[in-house]
Design a protein around this motif. Structure first.
Motif, PDB file in Angstrom:
ATOM      1  N   GLU A 164       0.102  46.280  15.986  1.00 24.38           N
ATOM      2  CA  GLU A 164       0.924  47.444  15.657  1.00 24.38           C
ATOM      3  C   GLU A 164       0.226  48.743  16.029  1.00 24.38           C
ATOM      4  O   GLU A 164       0.887  49.760  16.259  1.00 24.38           O
ATOM      5  CB  GLU A 164       1.264  47.436  14.170  1.00 24.38           C
ATOM      6  CG  GLU A 164       2.267  46.356  13.789  1.00 24.38           C
ATOM      7  CD  GLU A 164       2.561  46.334  12.300  1.00 24.38           C
ATOM      8  OE1 GLU A 164       1.802  46.976  11.544  1.00 24.38           O
ATOM      9  OE2 GLU A 164       3.535  45.668  11.888  1.00 24.38           O
ATOM     10  N   ASN A 165      -1.102  48.721  16.094  1.00 20.68           N
ATOM     11  CA  ASN A 165      -1.859  49.909  16.487  1.00 20.68           C
ATOM     12  C   ASN A 165      -1.914  50.084  18.004  1.00 20.68           C
ATOM     13  O   ASN A 165      -2.607  50.981  18.502  1.00 20.68           O
ATOM     14  CB  ASN A 165      -3.280  49.853  15.921  1.00 20.68           C
ATOM     15  CG  ASN A 165      -3.306  50.100  14.428  1.00 20.68           C
ATOM     16  OD1 ASN A 165      -2.403  50.732  13.882  1.00 20.68           O
ATOM     17  ND2 ASN A 165      -4.333  49.627  13.750  1.00 20.68           N
ATOM     18  N   GLY A 166      -1.201  49.230  18.740  1.00 23.64           N
ATOM     19  CA  GLY A 166      -1.107  49.395  20.180  1.00 23.64           C
ATOM     20  C   GLY A 166      -2.120  48.621  20.998  1.00 23.64           C
ATOM     21  O   GLY A 166      -2.228  48.823  22.211  1.00 23.64           O
ATOM     22  N   VAL A 167      -2.869  47.738  20.365  1.00 24.15           N
ATOM     23  CA  VAL A 167      -3.854  46.945  21.108  1.00 24.15           C
ATOM     24  C   VAL A 167      -3.132  45.849  21.892  1.00 24.15           C
ATOM     25  O   VAL A 167      -2.324  45.106  21.336  1.00 24.15           O
ATOM     26  CB  VAL A 167      -4.889  46.319  20.149  1.00 24.15           C
ATOM     27  CG1 VAL A 167      -5.852  45.407  20.916  1.00 24.15           C
ATOM     28  CG2 VAL A 167      -5.669  47.412  19.429  1.00 24.15           C
ATOM     29  N   ARG A 168      -3.405  45.755  23.195  1.00 25.25           N
ATOM     30  CA  ARG A 168      -2.853  44.676  24.012  1.00 25.25           C
ATOM     31  C   ARG A 168      -3.673  43.414  23.778  1.00 25.25           C
ATOM     32  O   ARG A 168      -4.903  43.479  23.726  1.00 25.25           O
ATOM     33  CB  ARG A 168      -2.888  45.044  25.498  1.00 25.25           C
ATOM     34  CG  ARG A 168      -2.096  46.318  25.825  1.00 25.25           C
ATOM     35  CD  ARG A 168      -2.134  46.608  27.314  1.00 25.25           C
ATOM     36  NE  ARG A 168      -3.508  46.712  27.805  1.00 25.25           N
ATOM     37  CZ  ARG A 168      -4.227  47.812  27.753  1.00 25.25           C
ATOM     38  NH1 ARG A 168      -3.722  48.908  27.218  1.00 25.25           N
ATOM     39  NH2 ARG A 168      -5.470  47.831  28.211  1.00 25.25           N
ATOM     40  N   ALA A 169      -2.998  42.273  23.665  1.00 21.25           N
ATOM     41  CA  ALA A 169      -3.699  41.024  23.366  1.00 21.25           C
ATOM     42  C   ALA A 169      -3.176  39.899  24.243  1.00 21.25           C
ATOM     43  O   ALA A 169      -1.968  39.738  24.411  1.00 21.25           O
ATOM     44  CB  ALA A 169      -3.542  40.663  21.893  1.00 21.25           C
ATOM     45  N   LYS A 170      -4.100  39.141  24.810  1.00 22.74           N
ATOM     46  CA  LYS A 170      -3.768  37.959  25.595  1.00 22.74           C
ATOM     47  C   LYS A 170      -4.519  36.767  25.022  1.00 22.74           C
ATOM     48  O   LYS A 170      -5.727  36.860  24.752  1.00 22.74           O
ATOM     49  CB  LYS A 170      -4.158  38.149  27.067  1.00 22.74           C
ATOM     50  CG  LYS A 170      -3.419  39.276  27.786  1.00 22.74           C
ATOM     51  CD  LYS A 170      -3.932  39.418  29.214  1.00 22.74           C
ATOM     52  CE  LYS A 170      -3.214  40.519  29.970  1.00 22.74           C
ATOM     53  NZ  LYS A 170      -3.757  40.677  31.341  1.00 22.74           N
ATOM     54  N   LEU A 171      -3.819  35.649  24.855  1.00 24.73           N
ATOM     55  CA  LEU A 171      -4.404  34.455  24.255  1.00 24.73           C
ATOM     56  C   LEU A 171      -4.113  33.247  25.134  1.00 24.73           C
ATOM     57  O   LEU A 171      -2.954  32.992  25.471  1.00 24.73           O
ATOM     58  CB  LEU A 171      -3.823  34.239  22.850  1.00 24.73           C
ATOM     59  CG  LEU A 171      -4.158  32.934  22.134  1.00 24.73           C
ATOM     60  CD1 LEU A 171      -5.660  32.756  21.989  1.00 24.73           C
ATOM     61  CD2 LEU A 171      -3.475  32.892  20.771  1.00 24.73           C
TER      62      LEU A 171
END
Length: 324
Positions: A164-171
């Protein structure tokens, strides 16, 4: 008259002496008062609240208003002088700053890779990195993760706050993730919150990279030790490895219709997508309404839906999540 050397207000005894002088008309014999309380006399003289007249050896009280104005004027002048000095300071140190910036430095290699052998400390450091992450996190997670970690509500909320704070995440997961119910549910929830999750059929190494500045990799086969890497060259290499694997990975629609969820779960989801009510679904599948309610509750959690209408609408969505 010299300016007061301190800015503290008069003490109780000094105020009492000043009041006593005022009660005697504002003028008293110097010797008489000095013998009674010499320290307070000296302090009031220093502040300028009393004046010593040598011609008749007396003390007179001074209007505190004029003393206050005089001290305020001095303080404002001193403050202005300090502000000017503060503005000039960077320029005055400019030559030294340029020399510092251009000088070669020895890199403390020991601080760029830190090995941590305590599992609790490893977890604490990773949580801190996650909390400090501002732009991007890359996660390569081969093999199964403990179900207790995947369903931990605190873990999920930390991940949600980060997204929600705008961090992009890839898993990245291996194909076995589809067959593990806890992993599939976790992936579905994270996808709904904005994390991109893919499947890679090739072997790959476990790693976590935060803001492309810190990487965490196992330092022991049983994951009892971890290496925290800050060397820019090594981190850049690991990011390149991850991105290469990511491009070859398969996009996936994570939902409860996976094989791990079971036939009943599949059917409940499909019938919801058709707009049927909980009671009708229970009748059609020969299940109790309580059992169907349990399936729906988990589906709503995975799809972050507040109502049955929202859940049914979301389950009619495209096979590939938005943003992939």
């Amino acid at each position: 008259m010299s300016e007061p050397s301190a800015l503290a207000l008069p003490s109780e005894s000094e105020r009492g002496l000043y009041f006593a002088v005022l009660e005697q008309g504002g003028r008293v014999p110097f010797r008489e008062v000095s013998e009674a309380d010499a320290p307070s006399v000296l302090r009031l003289l220093e502040l300028g609240l009393l004046v010593h007249h040598t011609e008749d050896a007396s003390l007179t009280a001074v209007n505190p208003r004029s003393v206050g104005e005089r001290i305020s004027t001095r303080l404002r002048a001193e403050g202005t002088r300090m502000l000017v000095q503060a503005e000039q300071m960077p320029a005055l140190l400019g030559e030294l700053t340029e020399a510092y910036d251009s000088s070669p430095r020895k890199v403390a290699r020991s601080s760029e890779v830190q090995h941590v052998d305590d599992k609790e400390e490893i977890r604490h450091r990773i949580l801190q990195l996650q909390a400090d992450c501002r732009a991007e996190v890359l996660l390569a997670q081969p093999g199964a993760r403990p179900a207790a970690v995947l369903v931990d509500e605190r873990e999920r909320q930390r991940a949600r706050l980060m997204l929600e704070n705008g961090v992009r995440a890839k898993l990245l997961y291996q194909p076995t993730a589809r067959a593990d119910e806890a992993t599939a549910e976790y992936a579905a929830t994270m996808s709904g919150w904005g994390m991109k999750v893919r499947i890679l059929t090739e072997p790959f190494a476990r790693m976590l990279v935060f803001d492309r500045t810190v990487a965490v990799i196992p330092a022991a086969a049983d994951h009892s030790s971890a290496a925290f890497i800050e060397d820019p060259a090594v981190v850049a290499f690991l990011v390149g490895v991850f991105e290469r694997d990511w491009e070859r990975a398969e996009r996936a629609r994570w939902r409860t219709g996976s094989s791990a969820a079971g036939p009943a779960h599949d059917q409940v989801g499909r019938l919801l997508a058709q707009g049927l009510t909980q009671r009708v679904i229970a009748t059609r599948l020969g299940l109790s309404e309580r059992t169907v309610a349990g399936h729906i509750s988990r589906l709503r959690e995975l799809h972050d839906a507040e109502t049955l209408f929202q859940l049914g609408w979301q389950m009619r969505g495209s096979e590939v999540p938005p943003g992939e």
